[in-house]
Design a protein around this motif. Sequence first.
Motif, PDB file in Angstrom:
ATOM      1  N   GLY A  35      84.543  11.088 -73.238  1.00 25.64           N
ATOM      2  CA  GLY A  35      85.018  10.083 -72.290  1.00 25.64           C
ATOM      3  C   GLY A  35      85.703  10.709 -71.098  1.00 25.64           C
ATOM      4  N   ILE A  36      86.474  11.788 -71.343  1.00 28.11           N
ATOM      5  CA  ILE A  36      87.132  12.477 -70.235  1.00 28.11           C
ATOM      6  C   ILE A  36      86.093  13.071 -69.300  1.00 28.11           C
ATOM      7  CG2 ILE A  36      88.520  14.498 -69.679  1.00 28.11           C
ATOM      8  CD1 ILE A  36      90.149  13.823 -72.178  1.00 28.11           C
ATOM      9  N   VAL A  37      85.022  13.652 -69.878  1.00 32.81           N
ATOM     10  CA  VAL A  37      83.962  14.220 -69.038  1.00 32.81           C
ATOM     11  C   VAL A  37      83.347  13.132 -68.163  1.00 32.81           C
ATOM     12  CG1 VAL A  37      81.777  15.438 -69.048  1.00 32.81           C
ATOM     13  CG2 VAL A  37      83.486  16.003 -70.709  1.00 32.81           C
ATOM     14  N   GLY A  38      83.066  11.953 -68.775  1.00 39.61           N
ATOM     15  CA  GLY A  38      82.456  10.875 -68.001  1.00 39.61           C
ATOM     16  C   GLY A  38      83.363  10.368 -66.901  1.00 39.61           C
ATOM     17  N   LEU A  39      84.663  10.263 -67.174  1.00 35.38           N
ATOM     18  CA  LEU A  39      85.576   9.795 -66.132  1.00 35.38           C
ATOM     19  C   LEU A  39      85.724  10.840 -65.030  1.00 35.38           C
ATOM     20  CD1 LEU A  39      88.252   7.977 -68.238  1.00 35.38           C
ATOM     21  CD2 LEU A  39      86.300   7.060 -67.066  1.00 35.38           C
ATOM     22  N   ALA A  40      85.612  12.139 -65.392  1.00 37.78           N
ATOM     23  CA  ALA A  40      85.632  13.179 -64.361  1.00 37.78           C
ATOM     24  C   ALA A  40      84.395  13.075 -63.481  1.00 37.78           C
ATOM     25  CB  ALA A  40      85.709  14.555 -65.009  1.00 37.78           C
ATOM     26  N   VAL A  41      83.242  12.694 -64.069  1.00 39.22           N
ATOM     27  CA  VAL A  41      82.043  12.471 -63.249  1.00 39.22           C
ATOM     28  C   VAL A  41      82.304  11.340 -62.260  1.00 39.22           C
ATOM     29  CG1 VAL A  41      79.638  11.784 -63.296  1.00 39.22           C
ATOM     30  CG2 VAL A  41      80.496  13.281 -65.024  1.00 39.22           C
ATOM     31  N   SER A  42      82.981  10.284 -62.751  1.00 39.38           N
ATOM     32  CA  SER A  42      83.289   9.161 -61.869  1.00 39.38           C
ATOM     33  C   SER A  42      84.179   9.603 -60.707  1.00 39.38           C
ATOM     34  CB  SER A  42      83.963   8.069 -62.693  1.00 39.38           C
ATOM     35  OG  SER A  42      84.395   7.041 -61.883  1.00 39.38           O
ATOM     36  N   ALA A  43      85.187  10.441 -61.004  1.00 44.85           N
ATOM     37  CA  ALA A  43      86.064  10.939 -59.945  1.00 44.85           C
ATOM     38  C   ALA A  43      85.289  11.805 -58.960  1.00 44.85           C
ATOM     39  CB  ALA A  43      87.208  11.731 -60.567  1.00 44.85           C
TER      40      ALA A  43
ATOM     41  N   GLY B  35      72.849  14.527 -69.261  1.00 44.36           N
ATOM     42  CA  GLY B  35      72.654  13.454 -68.297  1.00 44.36           C
ATOM     43  C   GLY B  35      73.703  13.467 -67.196  1.00 44.36           C
ATOM     44  N   TYR B  36      74.968  13.696 -67.561  1.00 44.86           N
ATOM     45  CA  TYR B  36      76.029  13.752 -66.544  1.00 44.86           C
ATOM     46  C   TYR B  36      75.739  14.832 -65.522  1.00 44.86           C
ATOM     47  CZ  TYR B  36      79.051  11.153 -69.737  1.00 44.86           C
ATOM     48  OH  TYR B  36      79.582  10.228 -70.559  1.00 44.86           O
ATOM     49  N   SER B  37      75.354  16.026 -66.005  1.00 41.87           N
ATOM     50  CA  SER B  37      75.180  17.143 -65.075  1.00 41.87           C
ATOM     51  C   SER B  37      74.010  16.868 -64.134  1.00 41.87           C
ATOM     52  CB  SER B  37      74.976  18.436 -65.836  1.00 41.87           C
ATOM     53  OG  SER B  37      73.652  18.548 -66.260  1.00 41.87           O
ATOM     54  N   THR B  38      72.962  16.240 -64.647  1.00 39.98           N
ATOM     55  CA  THR B  38      71.811  15.955 -63.783  1.00 39.98           C
ATOM     56  C   THR B  38      72.191  14.946 -62.694  1.00 39.98           C
ATOM     57  OG1 THR B  38      70.519  16.196 -65.775  1.00 39.98           O
ATOM     58  CG2 THR B  38      69.378  15.424 -63.847  1.00 39.98           C
ATOM     59  N   ASN B  39      72.901  13.880 -63.100  1.00 42.56           N
ATOM     60  CA  ASN B  39      73.316  12.885 -62.110  1.00 42.56           C
ATOM     61  C   ASN B  39      74.197  13.518 -61.041  1.00 42.56           C
ATOM     62  OD1 ASN B  39      72.030  10.965 -63.527  1.00 42.56           O
ATOM     63  ND2 ASN B  39      73.836  10.178 -64.558  1.00 42.56           N
ATOM     64  N   LEU B  40      75.155  14.320 -61.494  1.00 43.03           N
ATOM     65  CA  LEU B  40      76.096  14.908 -60.547  1.00 43.03           C
ATOM     66  C   LEU B  40      75.377  15.856 -59.599  1.00 43.03           C
ATOM     67  CD1 LEU B  40      78.977  14.874 -59.798  1.00 43.03           C
ATOM     68  CD2 LEU B  40      79.413  16.711 -61.351  1.00 43.03           C
ATOM     69  N   PHE B  41      74.382  16.583 -60.117  1.00 44.48           N
ATOM     70  CA  PHE B  41      73.654  17.520 -59.269  1.00 44.48           C
ATOM     71  C   PHE B  41      72.905  16.780 -58.163  1.00 44.48           C
ATOM     72  CE2 PHE B  41      69.917  20.107 -58.289  1.00 44.48           C
ATOM     73  CZ  PHE B  41      70.568  21.238 -57.874  1.00 44.48           C
TER      74      PHE B  41
END
Lengths: 181, 112, 149
Positions: A35-43, B35-41
Motif C-alpha cells: 500500500g505504501i508503494v502504491g501511495l508513493a506512485v500516487s505522489a 504494474g506500478y513500475s510500468t505505469n510510472l515509466f
Amino acid sequence: MPIESWLIYTLGIMLLGSIVALEIRDILSAIIAIGIVGLAVSAAFLFLQAPDLAIVQFLFEIFALVILVRAFIGKKAHADTLSIHKVYAFLVALALVAFFFLFTPVFRSLPPFGEPLLTTSSHYLTHGPQETGAANIVASIVLDYRAYDTMGEVTVLFTAILGALTVLRMSRQTQKGREPK
Amino acid sequence: MILYLMCFALFLVGLYGLLTKRDLIKIILSSAIMGYSTNLFLVLFGYRRDATYAILTPNNSGQAMVDPLPQALVLTSIVIELGITALLVALAIRLYQKYGTFDITKMRSLKG
Amino acid sequence: MKDSHGMTPIVKTVTRVSVWLILLYGCYIILHGHLTPGGGFAGGVVIALAFLNVMLAYGKSFTAEWLNIRLLKDIEAASITLFLVLGLLGIAFGNAFLANFLGKGEMFSLFSSGTIPLFNIIIGIKVALSLFLVVWVLADIDSAKGGDL
C-alpha cells in the motif's frame, strides 16, 4: 528543490517498500508495504503533473488494499519458507542484475527526462478543447479521440470481474455440495 | 536517465519476486509491483519540464502542458490492473480451498 | 462470524450520515469529469467505497435489504451494452463509431462537450457496481467458510 530529487526520493521509497513487501514474513505487513508503494506512485503522479492519475491511483490502491486484506487475513497456511532454495534465488538475483546492466544502454538512447516526443499529442493539446469542448484534455482523449480503447478496457474489466465472480461462486457451490457427505 | 533506471530496477524487483517466491500472495504482490513500475515509466516519459497539468482552466490557457497521451493510456491501465488483481485473488482463494495452502510447490496434483 | 450484526452503534451512527456525503462526492466527481481531475473511474470507486462502508458497518443482511443485489447485477451487465448503444448512435448521427455527435456547448460549463459526460456516467456505474459486487462475493465466501479448512 528540482523535481528530479523529489522523484528520486519517491522512487527510493518505492524500491525499499517493494523489497520489504517481498521479504517480510507477516502477511499483513507485506500488504501494508505494498500500500505504501502504491501511495508513493500516487505522489509521483502528482509531482509529474498528472492529477487525474493521482486520484485514480489513490482510490484504486485503497480498494486493492481492502480486497487483499479481506481475502488473506486470518489464513494461516502460508509457505514454510517463502522463497525457493537460497542458491537458486541467488542465481536469479545475479541474472537479473546482469540483465539490468545489459539493458542500461537502451535507456541512454531514449530522449532525456523532461523532453517528450510530442507528435500526435501536440494536436490534442492545441485542437482538443475546440474539437471536443472538454476542459480536461485527458478526459477528451480517453472518451473521445480514443474511446475505442476505452471500450476495450471496459470489456476487459467486465471479463476480469466476471471471471472472479464465476470462480468464487463455483467454489461456494462445491462447498455446499460437499457438506452433506 | 537515473529515473528511468530506478523504474527499471523496480520492475526487476517485481520480476525477482515473481520468479523466486513460493507463496501465492507474494506472487500477486510482485505482479502489482511490476504494474506500478510500468505505469510510472510511461508517465515519466511524457513529462515536460516546467509545464502544467493537461487540464484547461480560465487562468492557464497560454502555458505549456505535459504530454496527455501517456496519461490517458495509464488511466485505463490502472483500472485493468485492479481487475486483474481481483481475478488473481479469486483464483488464489479457490486454490486455497482446494489444497489448504498458498504454497505453489504443493499444488502439483491435478486432483485435490 | 460477527458479520451479520455489524459494528458498534457509534460506527453505525457516523455511517448513517457519512454515506450520503460520500455518495454525493462520487456523483460530483463523475459529473465534473470533463472539467476537473477525476471522471468515471475515480467516481465509480468512491461510490463503491460508500456501499462498502455500509456493508462493513451494518453487516451483510442489512445491506441486502437496503440494496437490491439482483438488480445491481443486472444494471452492471447492462451498462456495457449502454456503452455500445451510445457508440452505435455515433454511427447514426456522427458518421463514425463512438463519434461525439452532441453539441459541444460552452467551455467550462457543466453541460458541455457532447457525449463525454454520458460516457463518464456509464463508466462510473459500471466500475462502481462491478467492484462492489466482487467485494460482496468475497465476503460471502469468508462467512460461508467459517472456521474450517
